[in-house]
Design a protein around this motif. Sequence first.
Motif, PDB file in Angstrom:
ATOM      1  N   UNK A 209     135.902  43.264  22.592  1.00  0.00           N
ATOM      2  CA  UNK A 209     135.042  43.340  21.920  1.00  0.00           C
ATOM      3  C   UNK A 209     134.827  44.892  21.729  1.00  0.00           C
ATOM      4  N   UNK A 210     134.262  45.348  20.542  1.00  0.00           N
ATOM      5  CA  UNK A 210     133.869  46.448  20.091  1.00  0.00           C
ATOM      6  C   UNK A 210     132.831  47.319  20.905  1.00  0.00           C
ATOM      7  N   UNK A 211     131.801  46.456  21.397  1.00  0.00           N
ATOM      8  CA  UNK A 211     130.697  46.830  22.168  1.00  0.00           C
ATOM      9  C   UNK A 211     130.600  46.067  23.462  1.00  0.00           C
ATOM     10  N   UNK A 212     131.113  46.459  24.661  1.00  0.00           N
ATOM     11  CA  UNK A 212     131.035  45.858  25.831  1.00  0.00           C
ATOM     12  C   UNK A 212     129.645  45.933  26.199  1.00  0.00           C
ATOM     13  N   UNK A 213     129.438  45.055  27.142  1.00  0.00           N
ATOM     14  CA  UNK A 213     127.864  44.995  27.662  1.00  0.00           C
ATOM     15  C   UNK A 213     127.550  46.299  28.664  1.00  0.00           C
ATOM     16  N   UNK A 214     126.415  46.886  28.728  1.00  0.00           N
ATOM     17  CA  UNK A 214     126.101  47.745  29.672  1.00  0.00           C
ATOM     18  C   UNK A 214     125.080  47.417  30.633  1.00  0.00           C
ATOM     19  N   UNK A 215     124.845  46.269  30.185  1.00  0.00           N
ATOM     20  CA  UNK A 215     123.889  45.523  31.348  1.00  0.00           C
ATOM     21  C   UNK A 215     124.245  44.148  31.610  1.00  0.00           C
ATOM     22  N   UNK A 216     124.143  43.700  32.740  1.00  0.00           N
ATOM     23  CA  UNK A 216     124.471  42.277  33.390  1.00  0.00           C
ATOM     24  C   UNK A 216     123.329  41.680  33.549  1.00  0.00           C
ATOM     25  N   UNK A 217     123.089  40.373  32.787  1.00  0.00           N
ATOM     26  CA  UNK A 217     121.896  39.718  33.094  1.00  0.00           C
ATOM     27  C   UNK A 217     122.226  38.550  33.819  1.00  0.00           C
ATOM     28  N   UNK A 218     121.541  38.527  35.100  1.00  0.00           N
ATOM     29  CA  UNK A 218     121.424  37.351  36.040  1.00  0.00           C
ATOM     30  C   UNK A 218     120.264  36.293  35.922  1.00  0.00           C
ATOM     31  N   UNK A 219     120.570  35.037  35.758  1.00  0.00           N
ATOM     32  CA  UNK A 219     119.583  34.054  35.496  1.00  0.00           C
ATOM     33  C   UNK A 219     119.536  32.960  36.522  1.00  0.00           C
ATOM     34  N   UNK A 220     118.315  32.563  37.058  1.00  0.00           N
ATOM     35  CA  UNK A 220     118.211  31.384  38.002  1.00  0.00           C
ATOM     36  C   UNK A 220     117.301  31.600  38.768  1.00  0.00           C
ATOM     37  N   UNK A 221     116.723  30.442  39.376  1.00  0.00           N
ATOM     38  CA  UNK A 221     115.667  30.451  40.262  1.00  0.00           C
ATOM     39  C   UNK A 221     114.553  30.867  39.609  1.00  0.00           C
ATOM     40  N   UNK A 222     114.235  30.723  38.321  1.00  0.00           N
ATOM     41  CA  UNK A 222     113.312  30.834  37.630  1.00  0.00           C
ATOM     42  C   UNK A 222     112.916  32.223  37.089  1.00  0.00           C
ATOM     43  N   UNK A 223     114.197  33.264  37.426  1.00  0.00           N
ATOM     44  CA  UNK A 223     114.147  34.599  37.212  1.00  0.00           C
ATOM     45  C   UNK A 223     115.196  34.974  36.175  1.00  0.00           C
ATOM     46  N   UNK A 224     115.013  35.930  35.814  1.00  0.00           N
ATOM     47  CA  UNK A 224     115.877  36.741  34.646  1.00  0.00           C
ATOM     48  C   UNK A 224     115.903  38.349  35.028  1.00  0.00           C
ATOM     49  N   UNK A 225     117.034  38.682  35.532  1.00  0.00           N
ATOM     50  CA  UNK A 225     117.149  40.047  35.894  1.00  0.00           C
ATOM     51  C   UNK A 225     118.150  41.001  35.228  1.00  0.00           C
ATOM     52  N   UNK A 226     117.912  42.096  34.677  1.00  0.00           N
ATOM     53  CA  UNK A 226     119.004  42.939  34.139  1.00  0.00           C
ATOM     54  C   UNK A 226     119.636  44.077  35.182  1.00  0.00           C
ATOM     55  N   UNK A 227     120.820  44.051  35.273  1.00  0.00           N
ATOM     56  CA  UNK A 227     121.216  45.050  36.264  1.00  0.00           C
ATOM     57  C   UNK A 227     122.534  45.803  35.702  1.00  0.00           C
ATOM     58  N   UNK A 228     122.219  47.254  35.587  1.00  0.00           N
ATOM     59  CA  UNK A 228     123.061  48.448  34.839  1.00  0.00           C
ATOM     60  C   UNK A 228     124.308  47.868  35.460  1.00  0.00           C
ATOM     61  N   UNK A 229     125.463  47.972  34.370  1.00  0.00           N
ATOM     62  CA  UNK A 229     126.899  47.559  34.929  1.00  0.00           C
ATOM     63  C   UNK A 229     127.247  48.715  35.769  1.00  0.00           C
ATOM     64  N   UNK A 230     126.746  50.195  35.739  1.00  0.00           N
ATOM     65  CA  UNK A 230     127.184  51.214  36.587  1.00  0.00           C
ATOM     66  C   UNK A 230     126.528  50.825  37.913  1.00  0.00           C
TER      67      UNK A 230
END
Length: 351
Positions: A209-230
């Motif tokens: 990809x030209x623009x890799x993700x900088x944030x990892x999205x975690x989804x489950x148990x009714x939650x949606x959390x964004x974690x910086x790849x760093x």
Amino acid sequence: MALPLPLPRRAGRRTNVGLLGLLLLAGGTGVLAFAVGSPGPARLVVAAHGAAGLGLLLLVPWKAVVVRRSWRRPAGTRGTGGVSLGVATLLTLLTGVLHAGGGTGPWSWSAGIPVLHVHVAVGVATGALVLVHAWGRRQRPRATDLDRRGLLRAGALGAGAVALWGAGEGLLRLTGAPGAERRATGSFERGTDDPAAMPVTQWISDVVPDSPATVLELVGTGRRVRVPVADLDRGDVVRAVLDCTGGWYAVQDWRGVRLDRLLAEHLGGELPADGSVDVVSVTGFQRRLPLSEAGGLLLATHAAGRPLSPGHGAPVRLVAPGRRGFWWVKWVERVEVVDAPWWLQSPFPLK
């Protein structure tokens, strides 16, 4: 002038049934070999694949008789499908032997094309020609194909094929050919403890990809959390084999964060005991794995102490020990816990 001895009427059918059985076995085990990553099962599958392919050589003398008999037919009634199938089968067998022996290099042939890729492409063409050829002959299974005599012939053919494969493997070891060093899956070592030496390969149409993700999205148990790849380099290390279906493998110390640890930290709650986890790339490529395996899965940011390169999945990729390379999702941007069986997906990625 002496007349030629008549050929047995059923000899052609028996030969063709044997050829069809070996071709089906070779094709089935060839597909299965791409799916099996554990050394024990992989060794059996690859051995069966090699034996089935080499076993075709045992039927050449009888098939030659059948071909000569077919050419006695009037012109215009012979057909050319059998010739095409024979050429395709020969090329499939030749490229398979070249790969097993190391060819002109364990992982490349000409113009940088892996000989294994050529083998697979010609094998797919052979499979299509087998279907066309079998349908054109309109031969149907008979009870005599599975009678005692038929089973004994099949057993003798199988034993001969295994013996021929064993002799080939012994010859590779005796001569010290590169093929003697290949892994149980048939792959050759390239780039162990040196990620820069690993080939950069993608599955089918997947691209860097030209623009890799900088944030990892975690989804489950009714939650949606964004974690910086760093923040994903937690020091968890797994030494695992990346075994690519392109015919090469490499062993690396992969560093990042264990998936079970990450899920417990950010999602918490009660995860489904028999659930699964979808690992999704920024390119849309994804694989679903059993949630019970999360303790052995790693989201890696480094290999051999170095940050991942873009071609190898930077900034974060999945490490799935014991599974073939297409399970090791690159450029991960989302991990989602789902209440669905992991096997409810295509055996191989369709992208």
